[in-house]
Design a protein around this motif. Structure first.
Motif, PDB file in Angstrom:
ATOM      1  N   GLN A 298      27.554 -22.091  -1.711  1.00 63.08           N
ATOM      2  CA  GLN A 298      27.486 -21.462  -2.970  1.00 63.08           C
ATOM      3  C   GLN A 298      27.094 -19.767  -2.825  1.00 63.08           C
ATOM      4  OE1 GLN A 298      24.923 -24.613  -4.181  1.00 63.08           O
ATOM      5  NE2 GLN A 298      25.017 -23.724  -6.558  1.00 63.08           N
ATOM      6  N   LEU A 299      26.835 -19.636  -1.621  1.00 62.68           N
ATOM      7  CA  LEU A 299      26.474 -18.199  -1.426  1.00 62.68           C
ATOM      8  C   LEU A 299      27.550 -17.363  -0.693  1.00 62.68           C
ATOM      9  CD1 LEU A 299      23.793 -16.095  -1.184  1.00 62.68           C
ATOM     10  CD2 LEU A 299      23.653 -16.779   0.785  1.00 62.68           C
ATOM     11  N   LYS A 300      27.811 -16.136  -1.011  1.00 62.64           N
ATOM     12  CA  LYS A 300      28.313 -15.209  -0.161  1.00 62.64           C
ATOM     13  C   LYS A 300      27.477 -14.010   0.274  1.00 62.64           C
ATOM     14  CE  LYS A 300      33.055 -13.653  -0.539  1.00 62.64           C
ATOM     15  NZ  LYS A 300      33.480 -14.023   0.737  1.00 62.64           N
ATOM     16  N   THR A 301      27.565 -13.717   1.700  1.00 65.16           N
ATOM     17  CA  THR A 301      26.476 -12.731   1.882  1.00 65.16           C
ATOM     18  C   THR A 301      27.622 -11.643   2.351  1.00 65.16           C
ATOM     19  OG1 THR A 301      24.935 -14.382   2.711  1.00 65.16           O
ATOM     20  CG2 THR A 301      25.104 -12.196   3.889  1.00 65.16           C
ATOM     21  N   ILE A 302      27.345 -10.464   2.127  1.00 64.04           N
ATOM     22  CA  ILE A 302      28.139  -9.178   2.576  1.00 64.04           C
ATOM     23  C   ILE A 302      27.245  -8.259   3.249  1.00 64.04           C
ATOM     24  CG2 ILE A 302      29.913  -9.572   0.696  1.00 64.04           C
ATOM     25  CD1 ILE A 302      28.282  -7.260  -0.912  1.00 64.04           C
ATOM     26  N   ILE A 303      27.832  -7.362   3.964  1.00 64.54           N
ATOM     27  CA  ILE A 303      27.208  -6.353   4.665  1.00 64.54           C
ATOM     28  C   ILE A 303      28.267  -5.178   4.175  1.00 64.54           C
ATOM     29  CG2 ILE A 303      28.410  -6.731   6.787  1.00 64.54           C
ATOM     30  CD1 ILE A 303      25.746  -5.361   7.949  1.00 64.54           C
ATOM     31  N   VAL A 304      27.613  -4.124   3.802  1.00 65.04           N
ATOM     32  CA  VAL A 304      28.410  -2.906   3.249  1.00 65.04           C
ATOM     33  C   VAL A 304      28.445  -1.842   4.111  1.00 65.04           C
ATOM     34  CG1 VAL A 304      28.671  -1.168   1.428  1.00 65.04           C
ATOM     35  CG2 VAL A 304      27.796  -3.693   0.822  1.00 65.04           C
ATOM     36  N   ASP A 305      29.530  -1.469   4.816  1.00 64.24           N
ATOM     37  CA  ASP A 305      29.688  -0.066   5.461  1.00 64.24           C
ATOM     38  C   ASP A 305      29.755   1.060   4.357  1.00 64.24           C
ATOM     39  OD1 ASP A 305      30.045   2.041   7.070  1.00 64.24           O
ATOM     40  OD2 ASP A 305      31.771   1.183   8.152  1.00 64.24           O
ATOM     41  N   ASN A 306      28.459   1.487   4.181  1.00 64.56           N
ATOM     42  CA  ASN A 306      28.462   2.902   3.188  1.00 64.56           C
ATOM     43  C   ASN A 306      28.421   3.912   3.860  1.00 64.56           C
ATOM     44  OD1 ASN A 306      26.020   2.817   4.616  1.00 64.56           O
ATOM     45  ND2 ASN A 306      24.593   2.013   2.954  1.00 64.56           N
ATOM     46  N   ALA A 307      28.702   4.253   5.199  1.00 68.80           N
ATOM     47  CA  ALA A 307      28.955   5.441   6.010  1.00 68.80           C
ATOM     48  C   ALA A 307      27.595   5.969   6.171  1.00 68.80           C
ATOM     49  CB  ALA A 307      29.681   6.518   5.272  1.00 68.80           C
ATOM     50  N   LEU A 308      26.570   5.236   5.756  1.00 71.68           N
ATOM     51  CA  LEU A 308      25.184   5.821   6.075  1.00 71.68           C
ATOM     52  C   LEU A 308      24.266   5.103   6.981  1.00 71.68           C
ATOM     53  CD1 LEU A 308      24.439   6.142   2.247  1.00 71.68           C
ATOM     54  CD2 LEU A 308      25.428   7.804   3.869  1.00 71.68           C
ATOM     55  N   MET A 309      24.926   4.432   7.880  1.00 76.32           N
ATOM     56  CA  MET A 309      24.166   3.377   8.583  1.00 76.32           C
ATOM     57  C   MET A 309      24.341   3.800  10.268  1.00 76.32           C
ATOM     58  SD  MET A 309      23.508   0.918   6.615  1.00 76.32           S
ATOM     59  CE  MET A 309      23.009  -0.565   7.539  1.00 76.32           C
ATOM     60  N   ARG A 310      23.216   3.434  10.919  1.00 78.03           N
ATOM     61  CA  ARG A 310      23.154   3.839  12.207  1.00 78.03           C
ATOM     62  C   ARG A 310      24.052   3.506  13.264  1.00 78.03           C
ATOM     63  NH1 ARG A 310      16.637   1.918  12.185  1.00 78.03           N
ATOM     64  NH2 ARG A 310      18.043   0.255  10.961  1.00 78.03           N
ATOM     65  N   GLU A 311      23.893   4.187  14.464  1.00 78.98           N
ATOM     66  CA  GLU A 311      24.913   3.752  15.411  1.00 78.98           C
ATOM     67  C   GLU A 311      25.028   2.337  15.860  1.00 78.98           C
ATOM     68  OE1 GLU A 311      24.861   7.415  18.107  1.00 78.98           O
ATOM     69  OE2 GLU A 311      24.576   5.741  19.397  1.00 78.98           O
ATOM     70  N   GLY A 312      25.899   1.795  15.908  1.00 78.24           N
ATOM     71  CA  GLY A 312      26.203   0.348  16.208  1.00 78.24           C
ATOM     72  C   GLY A 312      25.621  -0.575  15.300  1.00 78.24           C
ATOM     73  N   GLU A 313      24.877  -0.239  14.214  1.00 75.34           N
ATOM     74  CA  GLU A 313      24.134  -1.147  13.395  1.00 75.34           C
ATOM     75  C   GLU A 313      24.801  -2.257  12.763  1.00 75.34           C
ATOM     76  OE1 GLU A 313      21.714   1.080  10.464  1.00 75.34           O
ATOM     77  OE2 GLU A 313      20.355  -0.431  10.637  1.00 75.34           O
ATOM     78  N   LEU A 314      26.030  -2.050  12.416  1.00 77.42           N
ATOM     79  CA  LEU A 314      26.849  -3.104  11.672  1.00 77.42           C
ATOM     80  C   LEU A 314      27.245  -3.984  12.396  1.00 77.42           C
ATOM     81  CD1 LEU A 314      29.237  -0.728   9.180  1.00 77.42           C
ATOM     82  CD2 LEU A 314      27.484  -2.229   8.549  1.00 77.42           C
ATOM     83  N   GLN A 315      27.704  -3.803  13.590  1.00 74.17           N
ATOM     84  CA  GLN A 315      28.188  -4.752  14.810  1.00 74.17           C
ATOM     85  C   GLN A 315      27.190  -5.524  15.075  1.00 74.17           C
ATOM     86  OE1 GLN A 315      28.563  -1.399  14.666  1.00 74.17           O
ATOM     87  NE2 GLN A 315      31.034  -1.145  14.379  1.00 74.17           N
ATOM     88  N   HIS A 316      25.691  -4.932  15.272  1.00 74.27           N
ATOM     89  CA  HIS A 316      24.594  -5.789  15.687  1.00 74.27           C
ATOM     90  C   HIS A 316      24.229  -6.499  14.786  1.00 74.27           C
ATOM     91  CE1 HIS A 316      20.800  -6.916  17.485  1.00 74.27           C
ATOM     92  NE2 HIS A 316      20.413  -6.553  16.021  1.00 74.27           N
ATOM     93  N   VAL A 317      24.343  -6.282  13.285  1.00 75.98           N
ATOM     94  CA  VAL A 317      23.900  -7.342  12.143  1.00 75.98           C
ATOM     95  C   VAL A 317      24.871  -8.474  12.099  1.00 75.98           C
ATOM     96  CG1 VAL A 317      23.434  -7.463   9.862  1.00 75.98           C
ATOM     97  CG2 VAL A 317      22.819  -5.499  10.967  1.00 75.98           C
ATOM     98  N   MET A 318      26.218  -8.077  12.178  1.00 74.61           N
ATOM     99  CA  MET A 318      27.156  -9.123  12.306  1.00 74.61           C
ATOM    100  C   MET A 318      27.199 -10.129  13.102  1.00 74.61           C
ATOM    101  SD  MET A 318      29.851  -7.715   9.746  1.00 74.61           S
ATOM    102  CE  MET A 318      31.570  -8.662  10.324  1.00 74.61           C
ATOM    103  N   GLN A 319      26.782  -9.604  14.399  1.00 68.34           N
ATOM    104  CA  GLN A 319      26.539 -10.575  15.757  1.00 68.34           C
ATOM    105  C   GLN A 319      25.560 -11.354  15.469  1.00 68.34           C
ATOM    106  OE1 GLN A 319      27.933 -10.409  18.817  1.00 68.34           O
ATOM    107  NE2 GLN A 319      27.030 -12.076  19.040  1.00 68.34           N
ATOM    108  N   VAL A 320      24.146 -11.027  14.735  1.00 75.12           N
ATOM    109  CA  VAL A 320      23.164 -11.507  14.537  1.00 75.12           C
ATOM    110  C   VAL A 320      23.253 -12.783  13.522  1.00 75.12           C
ATOM    111  CG1 VAL A 320      20.397 -11.752  13.490  1.00 75.12           C
ATOM    112  CG2 VAL A 320      21.334  -9.718  15.373  1.00 75.12           C
ATOM    113  N   PHE A 321      23.833 -12.444  12.524  1.00 75.70           N
ATOM    114  CA  PHE A 321      24.164 -13.371  11.203  1.00 75.70           C
ATOM    115  C   PHE A 321      25.202 -14.502  11.856  1.00 75.70           C
ATOM    116  CE2 PHE A 321      22.243 -12.456   7.272  1.00 75.70           C
ATOM    117  CZ  PHE A 321      21.542 -11.490   7.733  1.00 75.70           C
ATOM    118  N   GLY A 322      26.146 -14.145  12.666  1.00 75.76           N
ATOM    119  CA  GLY A 322      26.987 -15.130  13.288  1.00 75.76           C
ATOM    120  C   GLY A 322      26.332 -16.081  14.168  1.00 75.76           C
ATOM    121  N   ASP A 323      25.489 -15.585  14.840  1.00 76.93           N
ATOM    122  CA  ASP A 323      24.572 -16.346  15.846  1.00 76.93           C
ATOM    123  C   ASP A 323      23.589 -17.387  14.934  1.00 76.93           C
ATOM    124  OD1 ASP A 323      25.551 -14.962  17.907  1.00 76.93           O
ATOM    125  OD2 ASP A 323      23.981 -13.879  18.463  1.00 76.93           O
ATOM    126  N   LEU A 324      23.245 -16.922  13.370  1.00 76.96           N
ATOM    127  CA  LEU A 324      22.488 -17.692  12.888  1.00 76.96           C
ATOM    128  C   LEU A 324      23.319 -18.746  12.017  1.00 76.96           C
ATOM    129  CD1 LEU A 324      20.420 -14.766  11.186  1.00 76.96           C
ATOM    130  CD2 LEU A 324      19.434 -16.829  12.689  1.00 76.96           C
TER     131      LEU A 324
END
Ligand code: XMP
Length: 310
Positions: A47-73
């Motif tokens: 029933q939950l949708k989790t999103i991550i927003v690329d707001n152009a304001l993130m740090r180097e490699g941050e989005l990729q890292h978070v996607m990987q961690v959530f995938g692993d979880l």
């Protein structure tokens, strides 16, 4: 506090509020929003949708890292590209509160409202913590994620109800909950990073070029100071220039401030006495960034300063 009981109570509360409806949550990979996503995932499953927003304001490699961690979880996560919406909203703004307001509006009115509509969700879960509420209500600074406490009816304004499972905890408590939820160290021990992200570290107008500069400086500071174990360390790009020399020629270059603080919960902070060798190495690498010719170390505790510059 018994954090195991806290977890059970929050899961039950989320289930009760959402019922058999749908909810969305947005994570940045920070400890607060990741704990909320993990709690909500346990409570709501599909029933939950989790999103991550690329707001152009993130740090180097941050989005990729978070996607990987959530995938692993095992928590499904969708990337939403909202770079142009945020850059457009920030264009021409220099006042700190106006910048924060623009970021809040873009997140809540545009990106989250559209994501909730697409998911058929009536609820947004988010990671507001007690310190955010206290400082905003006290008028010190408008944290980007404070809404109902400022009298905003989110259902009327944005079309969804906001649930804030962490609103009674401070950072140290959230880290305990993260550990109990078996989130990896890269999340449970991650240094705080503000919701307005690198926009909080650019004094003056936020442009792609200035973001690239502060992003490069941030990566250097995080690499060099990771071993300090300090509460928070980062780089800030000032809205001023100073004369310098590059390749034998005069350069009116940019100024980067390095900040490294110790704190329990960000309500008060002291400055870490870093060894000169470390400071010199950081400074040398930072002034190698194109267009930057000064690097300063901030010696100001909180209070009277705040942690961030905007
Ligand atoms: P200040 O600058 O208020 O920062 O002394 C206290 C702590 O909060 C973080 N911070 C924010 N976190 N949204 C957030 O989620 C915000 O708008 C925000 N502003 C500051 C800051 O990094 C520090 O740890």
């Amino acid at each position: 506090m018994d954090y195991q009981t806290f977890i059970q109570e929050q899961i039950a509360e989320i289930k009760r509020e959402v019922g058999n409806g749908k909810a969305i949550t947005a994570t940045s990979g920070g400890v607060d929003s990741s704990v909320v996503a993990a709690l909500a995932h346990r409570a709501l499953g599909p029933q939950l949708k989790t999103i991550i927003v690329d707001n152009a304001l993130m740090r180097e490699g941050e989005l990729q890292h978070v996607m990987q961690v959530f995938g692993d979880l095992g928590i499904p996560i969708e990337l939403i590209d909202a770079r142009s919406a945020f850059l457009k909203a920030l264009r021409g703004l220099t006042d700190p509160e106006q910048k924060r307001q623009a970021i809040t509006d873009t997140f809540y009115k545009d990106v989250f409202a559209a994501a909730a509509r697409r998911a058929g969700a009536r609820f947004l879960l988010h990671g507001t913590i007690l310190t955010d509420i206290e400082e905003t209500v006290a008028g010190i600074k408008r944290q980007h994620n404070i809404l109902s406490q400022l009298g905003i009816d989110t259902e009327e304004a944005y079309g969804y109800k906001v649930i804030e499972p962490l609103k009674t905890l401070r950072k140290d408590g959230v880290r305990e909950v993260a550990k109990l939820l078996a989130l990896p160290d890269t999340i449970s021990r991650r240094i705080p990073f503000p919701g307005p992200a690198l926009a909080a570290r650019v004094v003056g107008e936020v442009t792609e070029e200035r973001l690239a500069t502060v992003r490069a400086a941030t990566a250097i500071v995080e690499q060099e100071l990771a071993d300090t174990g300090a509460f928070q360390y980062f780089a800030v790009l000032l809205n001023d220039c100073a004369t310098g020399i590059r390749e034998g020629r005069r350069e009116f270059g940019q100024i980067v401030v390095v900040r490294c603080i110790d704190s329990l919960d960000a309500r008060e902070a002291t400055v870490r006495e870093l060894p000169w060798g470390v400071l010199h190495r950081v400074a040398q690498r930072i002034v190698a960034i194109p267009g930057v010719n000064r690097c300063l170390y901030d010696l100001t505790p909180k209070p009277p300063a705040t942690v961030e510059y905007i």
